[in-house]
Write an enzyme that holds these catalytic residues in place. Structure first.
Site, PDB file in Angstrom:
ATOM      1  N   GLU A  43       0.869  -1.177   0.000  1.00  0.00           N
ATOM      2  CA  GLU A  43       0.000   0.000   0.000  1.00  0.00           C
ATOM      3  C   GLU A  43       0.903   1.222   0.000  1.00  0.00           C
ATOM      4  OE1 GLU A  43      -2.603   2.528   3.202  1.00  0.00           O
ATOM      5  OE2 GLU A  43      -2.782   0.340   3.311  1.00  0.00           O
ATOM      6  N   ARG A  47       1.404  10.324   0.900  1.00  0.00           N
ATOM      7  CA  ARG A  47       1.951  11.258   1.884  1.00  0.00           C
ATOM      8  C   ARG A  47       3.178  11.982   1.356  1.00  0.00           C
ATOM      9  NH1 ARG A  47       1.287   8.898   8.019  1.00  0.00           N
ATOM     10  NH2 ARG A  47      -0.889   8.239   7.832  1.00  0.00           N
ATOM     11  N   LYS A 131     -10.988  -0.678   7.032  1.00  0.00           N
ATOM     12  CA  LYS A 131      -9.710  -0.530   7.718  1.00  0.00           C
ATOM     13  C   LYS A 131      -9.991  -0.112   9.163  1.00  0.00           C
ATOM     14  CE  LYS A 131      -5.555   2.420   7.542  1.00  0.00           C
ATOM     15  NZ  LYS A 131      -4.835   3.426   6.728  1.00  0.00           N
TER      16      LYS A 131
END
Length: 215
Positions: A43, A47, A131
């Protein structure tokens, strides 16, 4: 890939490296390292500016790797992730605009939740997987066990505060499809080019997942 196929793939790998790429040049050796360690998934979080090109590089150079986009906060980032070739989207929270846009674009989405209200929102949209984030800070396994109990058909991807020490306990829960971990390929290890260490971390995660499956 549809949501059911993603869920099946995550149940097979059991551990998802959550990666913040310092630079796009780290993407190719990262993919090679993860595949060599027997952990064919990553993943890549949005960012850093390297995320979009990093995803594209992984998909082009390592097509056997399952690649998702993380920290997706808005519709524009969803589009960037899809354009780069991401196979699924992960968000830290449940933003209806992001989730609905993913559904419109027909890419599996895993929104972040840490309450029954979030699970209800996912159920209402027919999502099979959420999640659980931030897992440890939200209450860890105690909250997960209580929160998951009424939702027999919902699977969870705990992320946040997971380590090799608590990973076995999370993987022992039948409602947990897989766990996300930043320790496997941290930004610091990538920046230093410590691919041997990343490989060891990935192999260790695979060993823990294998042991959990046979216990």
């Amino acid at each position: 890939m549809n949501p059911t196929e993603l869920l099946g793939a995550l149940r097979r790998v059991r551990v998802v490296p959550v990666v913040t790429l310092p630079h796009v040049r780290h993407a190719d050796p990262l993919g090679e390292t993860l595949l060599g360690a027997g952990l064919p998934v990553a993943e890549i979080t949005f960012r850093t500016p390297a995320a979009r090109d990093g995803i594209a590089t992984l998909r082009a150079r390592h097509p056997e790797l399952l690649v998702g986009a993380g920290t997706v906060l808005d519709r524009t980032t969803v589009d960037h992730a899809i354009d780069a070739g991401a196979q699924f989207v992960v968000a830290p929270g449940f933003n209806p605009d992001v989730v609905d846009h993913c559904l419109e674009r027909k890419i599996p989405v895993v929104p972040g939740i840490n309450s029954p209200t979030g699970v209800e929102a996912a159920v209402a949209r027919g999502l099979p997987l959420v999640k659980y984030f931030p897992a440890e800070a939200s209450g860890g396994l105690r909250l997960l066990d209580a929160m998951a109990a009424p939702y027999d058909g919902m699977a969870f991807l705990p992320t946040g505060g997971l380590t090799p020490d608590n990973l076995p306990d999370y993987l022992s829960r039948p409602q947990v499809a897989a766990c996300g971990g930043t320790w496997i390929a941290s930004a610091a290890l990538l920046a230093e080019g410590e691919y041997e260490a990343i490989g060891r971390n990935a192999r260790g995660a695979v060993e823990i997942a294998t042991a959990a499956a046979t216990s």
